[in-house]
Design a protein around this motif. Sequence first.
Motif, PDB file in Angstrom:
ATOM      1  N   GLN A  89       1.059  -1.252  -0.004  1.00  0.00           N
ATOM      2  CA  GLN A  89      -0.036  -0.166  -0.082  1.00  0.00           C
ATOM      3  C   GLN A  89       0.904   1.225  -0.217  1.00  0.00           C
ATOM      4  O   GLN A  89       0.393   2.049  -0.597  1.00  0.00           O
ATOM      5  N   ARG A  90       2.042   1.161   0.667  1.00  0.00           N
ATOM      6  CA  ARG A  90       2.835   2.383   0.879  1.00  0.00           C
ATOM      7  C   ARG A  90       3.536   2.456  -0.771  1.00  0.00           C
ATOM      8  O   ARG A  90       4.154   3.684  -1.098  1.00  0.00           O
ATOM      9  N   SER A  91       4.206   1.527  -1.288  1.00  0.00           N
ATOM     10  CA  SER A  91       4.953   1.575  -1.934  1.00  0.00           C
ATOM     11  C   SER A  91       4.011   2.337  -2.928  1.00  0.00           C
ATOM     12  O   SER A  91       4.577   2.658  -4.094  1.00  0.00           O
ATOM     13  N   VAL A  92       2.969   1.509  -4.094  1.00  0.00           N
ATOM     14  CA  VAL A  92       2.364   1.613  -4.525  1.00  0.00           C
ATOM     15  C   VAL A  92       1.563   3.348  -4.728  1.00  0.00           C
ATOM     16  O   VAL A  92       2.238   4.082  -5.761  1.00  0.00           O
TER      17      VAL A  92
ATOM     18  N   LEU B  15      -0.519  12.575  -9.940  1.00  0.00           N
ATOM     19  CA  LEU B  15      -1.349  12.440  -9.747  1.00  0.00           C
ATOM     20  C   LEU B  15      -2.096  11.769  -8.027  1.00  0.00           C
ATOM     21  O   LEU B  15      -1.376  11.043  -7.709  1.00  0.00           O
ATOM     22  N   ALA B  16      -3.238  12.286  -6.803  1.00  0.00           N
ATOM     23  CA  ALA B  16      -3.272  11.826  -6.218  1.00  0.00           C
ATOM     24  C   ALA B  16      -3.082  10.216  -5.955  1.00  0.00           C
ATOM     25  O   ALA B  16      -4.952  10.273  -6.291  1.00  0.00           O
TER      26      ALA B  16
ATOM     27  N   THR C 221       2.342   8.601  -7.096  1.00  0.00           N
ATOM     28  CA  THR C 221       2.097   9.753  -6.989  1.00  0.00           C
ATOM     29  C   THR C 221       3.688  10.438  -7.793  1.00  0.00           C
ATOM     30  O   THR C 221       3.204  10.920  -8.471  1.00  0.00           O
ATOM     31  N   GLU C 222       4.815   9.967  -7.721  1.00  0.00           N
ATOM     32  CA  GLU C 222       6.007   9.867  -8.185  1.00  0.00           C
ATOM     33  C   GLU C 222       5.917  10.090  -9.224  1.00  0.00           C
ATOM     34  O   GLU C 222       6.759  10.984 -10.077  1.00  0.00           O
TER      35      GLU C 222
END
Length: 118
Positions: free
Chosen positions: A90-93, A103-104, A98-99
């Motif tokens: 979840q954190r990585s994706v 997009l948010a 975003t990077e």
Amino acid sequence: MSVEYVIADPVIAGVAARAAITTPGVVRLEPGLRGLVTAWTRAARQRWKGLDPAPADGVRVRTTDGRVSVEVDLVTSAADQAAAVGRAVQRSVGRFVTEQTGLAVDGVSVSIMDIEPR
């Protein structure tokens, strides 16, 4: 002069898939039945347009008003705790999408489809 761009959902799915598969503890992305239908439809549409399908099996993306929701189906290793791997995905994706796209990301849902034995 204002420049506007659109990033297609299959591109976002490819970015998300790359982030998910490189997360430690993820063995592979594995679409469920719904994911297989989505992947088949996406691949057919891309081939019809003359494009090579993006490697995004196991990832579904929904974009609404410039905000992205991502669903990832994956298999983890028995050597790792499935819940911890899911949180890491979840954190990585979220961070990588975003990077790479600007997009948010509203949310990343992870479904553990299987746990591979050691």
